[in-house]
Design an enzyme around this catalytic site. Structure first.
Site, short mmCIF file in Angstrom:
data_model
loop_
_atom_site.label_atom_id
_atom_site.label_comp_id
_atom_site.label_asym_id
_atom_site.label_seq_id
_atom_site.Cartn_x
_atom_site.Cartn_y
_atom_site.Cartn_z
N ARG A 180 -5.89 -12.34 -31.39
CA ARG A 180 -5.69 -13.80 -31.89
C ARG A 180 -6.87 -13.93 -33.00
NH1 ARG A 180 -3.44 -17.05 -26.46
NH2 ARG A 180 -1.19 -16.92 -27.42
N LYS A 234 2.57 -18.56 -16.38
CA LYS A 234 2.72 -19.99 -16.92
C LYS A 234 4.28 -20.24 -16.57
CE LYS A 234 -0.66 -20.11 -20.47
NZ LYS A 234 -0.64 -20.32 -21.94
N GLY A 265 -0.24 -14.65 -25.89
CA GLY A 265 -1.59 -14.38 -26.06
C GLY A 265 -1.83 -12.71 -24.93
N GLY A 281 4.80 -19.07 -25.57
CA GLY A 281 5.35 -20.34 -25.27
C GLY A 281 6.01 -20.90 -26.68
#
Ligand SMILES: Nc1ncnc2c1ncn2[C@@H]1O[C@H](COP(=O)(O)OP(=O)(O)O)[C@@H](O)[C@H]1O
Ligand SMILES: O=C(OP(=O)(O)O)[C@H](O)COP(=O)(O)O
Length: 399
Positions: A35, A200, A356, A380
């Protein structure tokens, strides 16, 4: 949407960039810097333009107050190495240290503000609180550039409200991501397969309702599979479970059946006694997880099943590791999914890996990034884009 070029001559101007530096850490060691690398084109172009570059970002999910383990210090150090020039880390987000750090910036220099989620206003549901943080951020800059693709689905102060407080532009990472993801939304070639996993769970269960109307097949692994097993009436031991989502999942299963969309669940699970790298692994049937055990990966039969449901895809999207890939003994499912996507790509499919941790998993497990059509920095965010939702951090740039 304005691009950085549309902002005019930036020499000597203070430009606030929102990046997504939510990288995986082992203590203070960054285990995958993808990232940070992805942010370089935008940051380097601003440096070359002679701007005073102020970067804001988050790490993890601190509870609105400073916590050492969520400090961006490792990120500032790595960003400095990659840019070839030191990056000063302000000790706070918008306080005295941030102001002094920005005031000391020279043309073409880069500073990073401390984790923006240390300020409770960043993620507040109260618009006026978010706006007050955005106003504080706006004092530190003349322009705003939105380049944190992984957070554009969040209506947060440094993503959304700030774009209304300063003249704003989209960064090159966000532009590149949108261009690549559009290929999967504009008439995707079929079969269109979506593979979901990760931890998540409550965030990502929500996308399933919309994906049922778009994809032909949904494969469910990772932490979210246990809510599906529970919805089918199986017990899941101590595995990750969103009890309040079981009814919603029952609804998804029924909707998928009506729509003729195949939902593929694992048939066997790798379980352990504890959430630990060296906790001995046992394979059990998916409908017979013993009490006290934790499911940490999909089992070997499921790996074969998942691979067979991925290789014939013409469009495939994967978000969320199939298991706890950080522990070698529980990385087999994630490895199998990644390999099947590579095989699908060489069979001519358009394949996207998003998130990620998923993107990090691909690199950490030794896959060549060229084996996938697109590796997205957002999990997401890419899922919500593929759902067809408006992403606040992008929509606001059109406002
Ligand atoms: N069965 C499981 N139980 C608990 N955590 C899991 C399980 N399977 C995968 N995970 C975890 O999910 C995490 C990544 O989830 P998430 O953040 O949703 O993915 P991404 O960052 O790719 O969007 C990884 O750290 C992985 O260890
Ligand atoms: O890691 C991120 O998203 P991802 O896990 O969906 O790829 C982003 O940094 C967003 O973080 P958040 O999900 O805590 O808002």
């Amino acid at each position: 949407m304005k691009t950085i070029k549309d902002l005019g001559d930036l020499r000597g101007k203070r430009v606030l960039v929102r990046s997504d530096f939510n990288v995986p850490l082992d203590g203070t060691t960054i285990t995958d810097d993808g990232r940070i690398r992805a942010a370089l084109p935008t940051l380097s172009s601003l440096v070359e333009a002679g701007a005073k570059v102020v970067v804001t970002a988050h790490l993890g999910r601190p509870k609105g107050a400073p916590e050492d383990k969520y400090s961006l210090a490792p990120v500032a150090a790595r960003l400095g190495e990659l840019l070839g020039a030191p990056v000063t880390l302000a000790k706070d987000t918008v306080g005295e240290s941030a102001k002094a750090t920005v005031a000391a910036l020279g043309e073409g220099e880069v500073a990073l503000l401390e984790n923006i989620r240390f300020d409770p206003r960043e993620t507040s549901k109260d618009e006026s609180e978010r706006q007050s943080l955005a106003a504080d951020l706006a004092e530190l800059a003349d322009f705003y550039v939105s380049d944190g693709f992984g957070v554009v689905h969040r209506k947060q102060a440094s993503v959304y409200d700030i774009a209304l407080a300063l003249p704003s532009a989209v960064g090159s990472l966000v532009l590149k991501e949108v261009e690549s993801l559009k290929k999967a939304t504009d008439n995707p070639e079929r079969p269109y397969v979506v593979v979901l996993g990760g931890s998540k769970v409550s965030d990502k269960l929500g996308v399933i309702g919309n994906l049922i109307t778009k994809a032909d097949r949904l494969l469910i692994g990772g932490g979210m599979l246990f809510t599906f097993l529970a919805a089918k009436g199986y017990s899941v031991g101590n595995s990750l479970l969103e009890e309040d989502q079981i009814d919603a999942v029952k609804g998804y299963l029924a909707d998928a059946e009506k729509a003729g969309v195949e939902i593929v669940l694992p048939v066997d699970i790798l379980v352990a006694d504890e959430f630990k790298a060296d906790s001995p692994a046992t394979v059990v049937a998916a409908d017979a997880i013993p009490d006290g055990k934790i499911g940490l990966d999909i089992g070997p039969e499921s790996q074969k099943l998942f691979a067979s449901k991925i290789v014939d895809a013409k469009t495939a999207v994967w978000n969320g590791p199939a298991g706890v890939f950080e522990f070698e003994a529980f990385s087999g499912g994630t490895r199998a999914v990644a390999q099947a996507l590579v095989d699908a790509t060489s069979n001519g499919a358009f394949t996207i890996v998003g998130g990620g941790d998923s993107a990090a998993a691909v690199r950490i497990l030794g896959f060549d990034e060229a084996g996938f059509s697109h590796i997205s920095t957002g999990g997401g965010a890419s899922l919500e884009f593929l759902e067809g939702k408006s992403l606040p951090g992008i929509a606001v740039l059109d406002a």
